[in-house]
Design an enzyme around this catalytic site. Structure first.
Site, mmCIF file in Angstrom:
data_model
loop_
_atom_site.group_PDB
_atom_site.id
_atom_site.type_symbol
_atom_site.label_atom_id
_atom_site.label_comp_id
_atom_site.label_asym_id
_atom_site.label_seq_id
_atom_site.Cartn_x
_atom_site.Cartn_y
_atom_site.Cartn_z
ATOM 1 N N LYS A 168 0.754 -1.348 -0.001
ATOM 2 C CA LYS A 168 0.004 -0.001 -0.043
ATOM 3 C C LYS A 168 0.986 1.240 -0.015
ATOM 4 O O LYS A 168 2.034 1.213 0.799
ATOM 5 C CB LYS A 168 -0.944 0.066 1.136
ATOM 6 C CG LYS A 168 -1.983 1.119 1.209
ATOM 7 C CD LYS A 168 -2.857 0.949 2.522
ATOM 8 C CE LYS A 168 -3.966 2.194 2.602
ATOM 9 N NZ LYS A 168 -4.742 1.719 3.651
ATOM 10 N N ILE A 172 -7.985 1.791 9.392
ATOM 11 C CA ILE A 172 -8.461 2.739 10.295
ATOM 12 C C ILE A 172 -9.924 2.522 10.668
ATOM 13 O O ILE A 172 -10.370 3.225 11.621
ATOM 14 C CB ILE A 172 -7.951 4.355 10.194
ATOM 15 C CG1 ILE A 172 -8.166 4.962 11.539
ATOM 16 C CG2 ILE A 172 -8.679 4.805 9.158
ATOM 17 C CD1 ILE A 172 -7.528 6.195 11.334
ATOM 18 N N SER A 231 -9.119 2.437 2.110
ATOM 19 C CA SER A 231 -8.326 3.278 1.523
ATOM 20 C C SER A 231 -7.196 2.153 0.802
ATOM 21 O O SER A 231 -6.503 2.790 0.015
ATOM 22 C CB SER A 231 -7.709 4.239 2.416
ATOM 23 O OG SER A 231 -6.840 3.248 3.476
ATOM 24 N N GLY A 270 -12.006 0.294 8.664
ATOM 25 C CA GLY A 270 -12.419 -0.821 7.531
ATOM 26 C C GLY A 270 -11.653 -0.868 6.084
ATOM 27 O O GLY A 270 -11.876 -1.222 5.238
ATOM 28 N N SER A 271 -10.384 0.019 6.050
ATOM 29 C CA SER A 271 -9.539 0.346 4.897
ATOM 30 C C SER A 271 -8.902 -1.097 4.392
ATOM 31 O O SER A 271 -8.470 -0.912 3.211
ATOM 32 C CB SER A 271 -8.332 1.234 5.374
ATOM 33 O OG SER A 271 -8.844 2.500 5.603
#
Length: 610
Positions: A139, A269, A248, A271-272
């Protein structure tokens, strides 16, 4: 001729305004130039990926990528360890596939080209790590440095030339040493500020033989479960371009679902990890906040401690998640970050076959799940019961207070000042403009607008009215209430003698641009960040025509504008995946994975029978 005082004042004001506008234009131009340079640099990286894959194919004309891509992570690791596959054949297969995938869905932001150097050392004798030869996507918010510095990156500078009697600007290139890779979170101000050191999680992956090979796209600031930013644009869903891949960690979800990566690392943070995994139809796990080191991870709001940020793997199946977690929870990580509890992976818990006592709920009092999500939870519940597990109803309490008070009081306990500082001088992604507008309003105006909007969108209006700059005393009071909420939740869990919890995730995938319009539904995932419970998602079904028909009469709990937007967001999803969420108590990741594995196994057995 003497100038009058009023004329002089007018002239000065005019000059001041012109100077202000000129300076503002210059700042805007500088930002746009940086973004243009970053995009050109990314195109260079893609060209390098293409050349590398083509060169390997030319040197190995009998190479068959179709033998590699369908393999699960466990199968791939076995073949790499026994020599059936070579690390370079696997690496360049995924480089080539990732490049093709990103051309369709725009999920990659950079190529970690220097990590090709790891391939030179793969065939040497010595101990092979658990992830020996496995390409891993990372990520964008996770720091990555160069593996071996080489002066081969092209840097662009603005230059002027004279052509046909007039001056024109051009971009002049020169070679420079690139020290590392940017971690921007979608902000231009963070461009061309390469990371000096790998994040601990990246160091451990390399220690275990994995090869980080690309960084993946994120929404600007990470505080959105869509996936777009002004630098690299929007990532779209790999199965339907009108839908969002979630956020995200949206770039990760899209890339893994499309077979452009077999294993990825994300952060969570609210559900990212779980939202993009659920939207795209892969598996993802958010760990207890300090189970995996976060050293070298750039946060969206530095310093806030009210909501816990978890990290974790994203993969095609649960065994892939478990293998990655087992690889990460090693002495190397505990040495690099002594703040992480030295808890190695408990294989005995993960492989247990004992019946489980499982709590469950299909919705919560704040946000009703979509018809397909409700069906997914109930079908999974029935499947578990048939196979000898005990299912116990579990009621979520005080969800309205949790969403309307805890979230604004912690994430925006400074009135949004820290987040707004990030956006100073930055172009704002269209999907975040309304949020930024709200945060910029003075508190009295937010209260006034909240009062006006309450009959139409009561949930969001109450949340908005609670966004304010709080005193230390108020913040401590909020933290005390959160601690009490966690205590009550765990006491109810223990009273029911639960092992794990089955509950809705979010889904199916939303239409592009709807995530910021329906913040209420993140209650299903955000709760477990505040509780700091490990939580993962497993795809169990797909949206049917019957689900779509039932959606026409969907009214939610409030039948307000938010519920109507929720129905619009998930509309048109026939055939798209739907996942359920599996939760365990803190530090019990292995039990959470064991439960996820059971859900996955039973779901697959059912689909084979059908």
């Amino acid at each position: 001729m003497r100038m009058s005082a009023s004329t002089l004042v007018t002239a000065l004001l005019g000059c001041s305004l012109a100077t202000f506008l000129l300076l503002k234009w210059r700042r805007w131009r500088q930002v746009q130039d940086k973004i243009a340079k970053a995009r050109r640099r990314r195109e260079d990286a893609f060209e390098q990926m293409g050349r590398a894959a083509q060169r390997f194919q030319e040197q190995n004309p009998n190479h068959q990528p179709e033998r590699i891509l369908p393999l699960s992570l466990l199968e791939l690791c076995q073949k790499l360890r026994d020599g059936s596959l070579t690390p370079d054949s696997v690496f360049y297969t995924y480089v080539d596939k990732a490049l093709k995938v990103t051309a369709d869905v725009n999920c990659i932001v950079d190529y970690l080209a220097e990590n090709e150097s790891q391939l030179l050392h793969m065939n040497s004798e010595g101990e092979k790590g658990l992830l020996y030869g496995v390409p891993v996507s990372i990520k964008e918010s996770i720091n990555c440095k160069k593996y071996h510095p080489k002066k081969h990156k092209l840097r662009y500078e603005r230059d002027s030339i004279e052509k046909d009697g007039r001056e024109e600007e051009r971009m002049k290139g020169r070679w420079e040493e690139r020290k590392g890779y940017d971690t921007t979170l979608g902000f231009a101000k963070h461009l061309f500020q390469p990371a000096a050191e790998d994040a601990v999680v990246v160091q451990v992956l390399k220690h275990q033989g994995a090869i980080p090979f690309v960084k993946t796209n994120v929404p600007q600031s990470l505080l959105n479960y869509d996936c777009s930013n002004p630098i690299f644009g929007a990532t779209v869903h790999p199965l339907n371009p009108t839908k969002s891949p979630g956020g995200s960690s949206g770039g990760e979800g899209a890339l893994i679902k499309s077979e452009g990566s077999i294993l990825g690392i994300g952060t969570d943070i609210a559900g990212s990890i779980r939202i993009p995994s659920a939207f795209c139809g892969i598996c993802g796990l958010k760990t207890t906040s300090n189970r995996i080191s976060k050293k070298g991870i750039v946060p969206c709001i530095a310093g806030q401690k009210g909501v816990f940020v978890g990290m974790g793997p994203m993969a095609r199946d649960v065994d892939g998640l478990a293998l990655c977690l087992k690889a990460l929870l090693c002495e190397k990580m505990f040495h690099l970050d002594p703040t992480v509890p030295p808890l190695p992976f408990n294989e005995q818990v993960y492989t247990s076959s004992a019946p489980l006592r499982i709590g469950y709920h299909v919705t919560n009092s704040y946000s009703m799940s979509s018809p397909s999500m409700t069906r997914a939870v109930m079908e999974t519940k029935e499947l578990l019961e048939i196979n000898g597990h005990v299912l116990v109803p579990f009621e979520l309490r005080h969800m309205t207070h949790f969403m309307n008070y805890f979230i604004p009081a912690t994430l925006f306990g400074d009135g949004g000042a820290a987040l707004l500082q990030f956006f100073e001088g930055e172009p704002v992604d269209p999907k975040l403009r309304f949020t930024m507008m709200v945060l910029k309003l003075p508190y009295w105006m937010r209260r006034f607008l909240s009062w006006i909007m309450r009959p139409i969108i009561p949930r969001y209006s109450r949340t908005m009215s609670n966004i304010k700059d709080r005193s230390v005393k108020e913040l401590w009071k909020c933290h005390t209430e959160i601690e009490e909420y966690i205590r009550e939740f765990t006491e109810e869990w223990k009273r029911l003698e639960l092992d794990v919890l089955l509950c809705p995730a979010i889904g199916p995938a939303f239409k592009n641009g709807f995530a910021s319009k329906v913040p209420e539904v993140c209650s299903n995932t955000m709760l477990y960040n505040y509780l700091d419970f490990p939580a993962g998602v497993v795809p169990v079904t797909t949206v049917t025509k019957e689900d779509e028909e039932e959606l026409k009469s969907f009214k939610g709990h409030y039948n307000d504008f938010g519920d109507k937007l929720h129905a619009k967001a998930v509309k048109g999803a026939v055939g798209l995946p739907v996942a359920v969420q599996c939760v365990a108590l803190p530090w019990q990741e292995e039990l959470c994975l064991r439960f996820m594995k059971e859900v996955e196994k039973l779901t697959r057995e059912k689909s084979i029978m059908i």
